[in-house]
Design a protein around this motif. Sequence first.
Motif, PDB file in Angstrom:
ATOM      1  N   SER A  14       0.690  -1.147   0.138  1.00 16.36           N
ATOM      2  CA  SER A  14       0.111   0.046  -0.164  1.00 16.36           C
ATOM      3  C   SER A  14       0.829   1.348  -0.056  1.00 16.36           C
ATOM      4  CB  SER A  14      -0.999  -0.089   1.279  1.00 16.36           C
ATOM      5  OG  SER A  14      -1.755  -1.026   1.215  1.00 16.36           O
ATOM      6  N   ASP A  15       1.889   1.100   0.574  1.00 16.00           N
ATOM      7  CA  ASP A  15       2.919   2.327   0.854  1.00 16.00           C
ATOM      8  C   ASP A  15       3.505   2.681  -0.652  1.00 16.00           C
ATOM      9  OD1 ASP A  15       2.759   2.758   3.467  1.00 16.00           O
ATOM     10  OD2 ASP A  15       4.540   1.670   4.049  1.00 16.00           O
ATOM     11  N   THR A  16       3.907   1.615  -1.330  1.00 24.33           N
ATOM     12  CA  THR A  16       4.351   1.796  -2.773  1.00 24.33           C
ATOM     13  C   THR A  16       3.177   2.564  -3.755  1.00 24.33           C
ATOM     14  OG1 THR A  16       5.756   0.060  -2.526  1.00 24.33           O
ATOM     15  CG2 THR A  16       5.256   0.730  -4.871  1.00 24.33           C
ATOM     16  N   ILE A  17       1.999   1.990  -3.623  1.00 21.54           N
ATOM     17  CA  ILE A  17       0.875   2.704  -4.329  1.00 21.54           C
ATOM     18  C   ILE A  17       0.891   4.137  -3.700  1.00 21.54           C
ATOM     19  CG2 ILE A  17      -1.714   2.540  -4.703  1.00 21.54           C
ATOM     20  CD1 ILE A  17      -0.256   0.100  -5.707  1.00 21.54           C
ATOM     21  N   ARG A  18       0.710   4.474  -2.612  1.00 22.59           N
ATOM     22  CA  ARG A  18       0.599   5.914  -2.283  1.00 22.59           C
ATOM     23  C   ARG A  18       1.775   6.611  -2.576  1.00 22.59           C
ATOM     24  NH1 ARG A  18      -0.519   2.958   2.675  1.00 22.59           N
ATOM     25  NH2 ARG A  18      -2.736   2.830   3.021  1.00 22.59           N
ATOM     26  N   TYR A  19       3.033   6.003  -2.610  1.00 21.76           N
ATOM     27  CA  TYR A  19       4.154   6.838  -3.205  1.00 21.76           C
ATOM     28  C   TYR A  19       4.087   7.113  -4.636  1.00 21.76           C
ATOM     29  CZ  TYR A  19       8.920   7.769  -4.525  1.00 21.76           C
ATOM     30  OH  TYR A  19      10.211   8.613  -5.094  1.00 21.76           O
ATOM     31  N   TYR A  20       3.754   6.082  -5.402  1.00 16.03           N
ATOM     32  CA  TYR A  20       3.447   6.162  -6.975  1.00 16.03           C
ATOM     33  C   TYR A  20       2.394   7.268  -7.083  1.00 16.03           C
ATOM     34  CZ  TYR A  20       6.285   2.103  -7.936  1.00 16.03           C
ATOM     35  OH  TYR A  20       7.397   1.274  -7.867  1.00 16.03           O
ATOM     36  N   GLU A  21       1.430   7.565  -6.415  1.00 17.95           N
ATOM     37  CA  GLU A  21       0.347   8.444  -6.698  1.00 17.95           C
ATOM     38  C   GLU A  21       1.176   9.874  -6.100  1.00 17.95           C
ATOM     39  OE1 GLU A  21      -3.578   9.975  -4.247  1.00 17.95           O
ATOM     40  OE2 GLU A  21      -3.514   7.832  -5.103  1.00 17.95           O
ATOM     41  N   ARG A  22       1.675  10.042  -5.034  1.00 18.57           N
ATOM     42  CA  ARG A  22       2.531  11.238  -4.671  1.00 18.57           C
ATOM     43  C   ARG A  22       3.494  11.816  -5.563  1.00 18.57           C
ATOM     44  NH1 ARG A  22       3.332   9.166   0.206  1.00 18.57           N
ATOM     45  NH2 ARG A  22       5.506   8.646  -0.283  1.00 18.57           N
ATOM     46  N   VAL A  23       4.178  10.722  -6.286  1.00 24.34           N
ATOM     47  CA  VAL A  23       5.232  11.315  -7.329  1.00 24.34           C
ATOM     48  C   VAL A  23       4.573  11.191  -8.730  1.00 24.34           C
ATOM     49  CG1 VAL A  23       7.218  10.432  -6.046  1.00 24.34           C
ATOM     50  CG2 VAL A  23       6.007   9.004  -7.753  1.00 24.34           C
ATOM     51  N   GLY A  24       3.205  11.183  -8.846  1.00 22.33           N
ATOM     52  CA  GLY A  24       2.606  11.285 -10.216  1.00 22.33           C
ATOM     53  C   GLY A  24       2.684  10.134 -11.241  1.00 22.33           C
ATOM     54  N   LEU A  25       3.133   8.785 -10.629  1.00 18.51           N
ATOM     55  CA  LEU A  25       2.946   7.844 -11.764  1.00 18.51           C
ATOM     56  C   LEU A  25       1.660   7.261 -11.440  1.00 18.51           C
ATOM     57  CD1 LEU A  25       6.264   5.987 -10.732  1.00 18.51           C
ATOM     58  CD2 LEU A  25       6.009   7.413 -12.674  1.00 18.51           C
ATOM     59  N   LEU A  26       0.793   7.249 -10.602  1.00 15.92           N
ATOM     60  CA  LEU A  26      -0.449   7.009 -10.603  1.00 15.92           C
ATOM     61  C   LEU A  26      -1.210   8.315 -10.304  1.00 15.92           C
ATOM     62  CD1 LEU A  26      -0.762   3.832  -8.107  1.00 15.92           C
ATOM     63  CD2 LEU A  26      -1.369   3.942 -10.596  1.00 15.92           C
ATOM     64  N   PRO A  27      -2.518   8.449 -11.387  1.00 15.58           N
ATOM     65  CA  PRO A  27      -3.387   9.562 -10.984  1.00 15.58           C
ATOM     66  C   PRO A  27      -3.805   9.671  -9.740  1.00 15.58           C
ATOM     67  CG  PRO A  27      -3.926   8.554 -12.954  1.00 15.58           C
ATOM     68  CD  PRO A  27      -3.057   7.614 -12.299  1.00 15.58           C
ATOM     69  N   LYS A  28      -4.094  10.826  -9.113  1.00 16.76           N
ATOM     70  CA  LYS A  28      -4.646  11.014  -7.827  1.00 16.76           C
ATOM     71  C   LYS A  28      -6.271  10.462  -7.856  1.00 16.76           C
ATOM     72  CE  LYS A  28      -2.151  14.185  -5.830  1.00 16.76           C
ATOM     73  NZ  LYS A  28      -1.012  13.797  -5.133  1.00 16.76           N
ATOM     74  N   ALA A  29      -6.338   9.350  -6.879  1.00 18.22           N
ATOM     75  CA  ALA A  29      -7.455   8.543  -6.890  1.00 18.22           C
ATOM     76  C   ALA A  29      -8.593   9.308  -6.227  1.00 18.22           C
ATOM     77  CB  ALA A  29      -7.413   7.251  -6.147  1.00 18.22           C
ATOM     78  N   PRO A  30      -9.719   9.431  -6.577  1.00 20.28           N
ATOM     79  CA  PRO A  30     -10.896   9.814  -6.007  1.00 20.28           C
ATOM     80  C   PRO A  30     -11.290   9.047  -4.739  1.00 20.28           C
ATOM     81  CG  PRO A  30     -11.780   8.520  -7.943  1.00 20.28           C
ATOM     82  CD  PRO A  30     -10.211   8.553  -8.120  1.00 20.28           C
ATOM     83  N   ARG A  31     -11.603   9.872  -3.798  1.00 22.52           N
ATOM     84  CA  ARG A  31     -11.810   9.346  -2.429  1.00 22.52           C
ATOM     85  C   ARG A  31     -13.428   9.226  -2.123  1.00 22.52           C
ATOM     86  NH1 ARG A  31      -7.265   9.755   0.865  1.00 22.52           N
ATOM     87  NH2 ARG A  31      -5.482  10.845  -0.395  1.00 22.52           N
ATOM     88  N   ASN A  32     -13.662   8.275  -1.304  1.00 20.36           N
ATOM     89  CA  ASN A  32     -15.134   7.727  -1.022  1.00 20.36           C
ATOM     90  C   ASN A  32     -15.631   8.785   0.047  1.00 20.36           C
ATOM     91  OD1 ASN A  32     -13.908   6.792   1.394  1.00 20.36           O
ATOM     92  ND2 ASN A  32     -14.431   4.567   1.064  1.00 20.36           N
ATOM     93  N   GLY A  33     -16.704   8.711   0.523  1.00 15.77           N
ATOM     94  CA  GLY A  33     -17.335   9.562   1.383  1.00 15.77           C
ATOM     95  C   GLY A  33     -16.063   9.472   3.034  1.00 15.77           C
ATOM     96  N   ALA A  34     -15.707   8.368   3.194  1.00 17.35           N
ATOM     97  CA  ALA A  34     -14.940   8.320   4.364  1.00 17.35           C
ATOM     98  C   ALA A  34     -13.544   8.712   4.131  1.00 17.35           C
ATOM     99  CB  ALA A  34     -14.772   6.903   4.909  1.00 17.35           C
ATOM    100  N   GLY A  35     -13.029   9.144   2.932  1.00 19.77           N
ATOM    101  CA  GLY A  35     -11.779   9.830   2.649  1.00 19.77           C
ATOM    102  C   GLY A  35     -10.911   8.818   2.122  1.00 19.77           C
ATOM    103  N   TYR A  36     -11.234   7.418   1.940  1.00 20.37           N
ATOM    104  CA  TYR A  36     -10.394   6.477   1.459  1.00 20.37           C
ATOM    105  C   TYR A  36     -10.211   6.725  -0.150  1.00 20.37           C
ATOM    106  CZ  TYR A  36     -10.653   4.372   5.958  1.00 20.37           C
ATOM    107  OH  TYR A  36     -10.544   4.275   7.372  1.00 20.37           O
ATOM    108  N   ARG A  37      -9.104   6.250  -0.818  1.00 21.08           N
ATOM    109  CA  ARG A  37      -8.807   6.131  -2.195  1.00 21.08           C
ATOM    110  C   ARG A  37      -9.643   5.057  -2.889  1.00 21.08           C
ATOM    111  NH1 ARG A  37      -3.897   7.412   0.257  1.00 21.08           N
ATOM    112  NH2 ARG A  37      -2.829   9.209  -0.817  1.00 21.08           N
ATOM    113  N   ARG A  38     -10.158   5.314  -3.889  1.00 22.85           N
ATOM    114  CA  ARG A  38     -11.067   4.423  -4.864  1.00 22.85           C
ATOM    115  C   ARG A  38     -10.151   4.415  -5.878  1.00 22.85           C
ATOM    116  NH1 ARG A  38     -12.777   1.088  -1.265  1.00 22.85           N
ATOM    117  NH2 ARG A  38     -13.627   0.325  -3.241  1.00 22.85           N
ATOM    118  N   TYR A  39      -9.523   3.305  -6.452  1.00 17.83           N
ATOM    119  CA  TYR A  39      -9.069   3.221  -7.648  1.00 17.83           C
ATOM    120  C   TYR A  39      -9.786   2.219  -8.631  1.00 17.83           C
ATOM    121  CZ  TYR A  39      -4.602   4.714  -5.540  1.00 17.83           C
ATOM    122  OH  TYR A  39      -3.937   5.326  -4.912  1.00 17.83           O
TER     123      TYR A  39
END
Length: 133
Positions: A14-39
Amino acid sequence: MSVAVLARLAGTTSDTIRYYERVGLLPKAPRNGAGYRRYGSDAIDRMKFIQGTQRLGLSLSDIGDLLSIRDTGTCPCGDAAVILRKRMDEVRTEVERLTTLFDELAAMVGQLPSQECPDPAPGVWKPQTAETA
């Protein structure tokens, strides 16, 4: 899907996924009502692309460039070829370095089964070179 599910499907953390999002390799994921990323399922394909290019030894910067080219939707061949040829040159240089290293090791091994076995004391033995042979 959640970060944890994407990580499990991609065989990473999960840390790798978050890192890739932070550095722009993965687009920012939309978040659900609880604030969790949804890919979406496209994130799995993107992770497989990232992992495949990492196996080729490409830097994250180069991977980002390839993803940018890929995301344009136009033929990426010319721009991608520049990045991949650069990596090929790096690999060729490393192969040459390793070939030289292999030859030096083989020469050292070739000297070992001699009648004049060197003193085994640390720091005493020096490999024979062309000048000392």
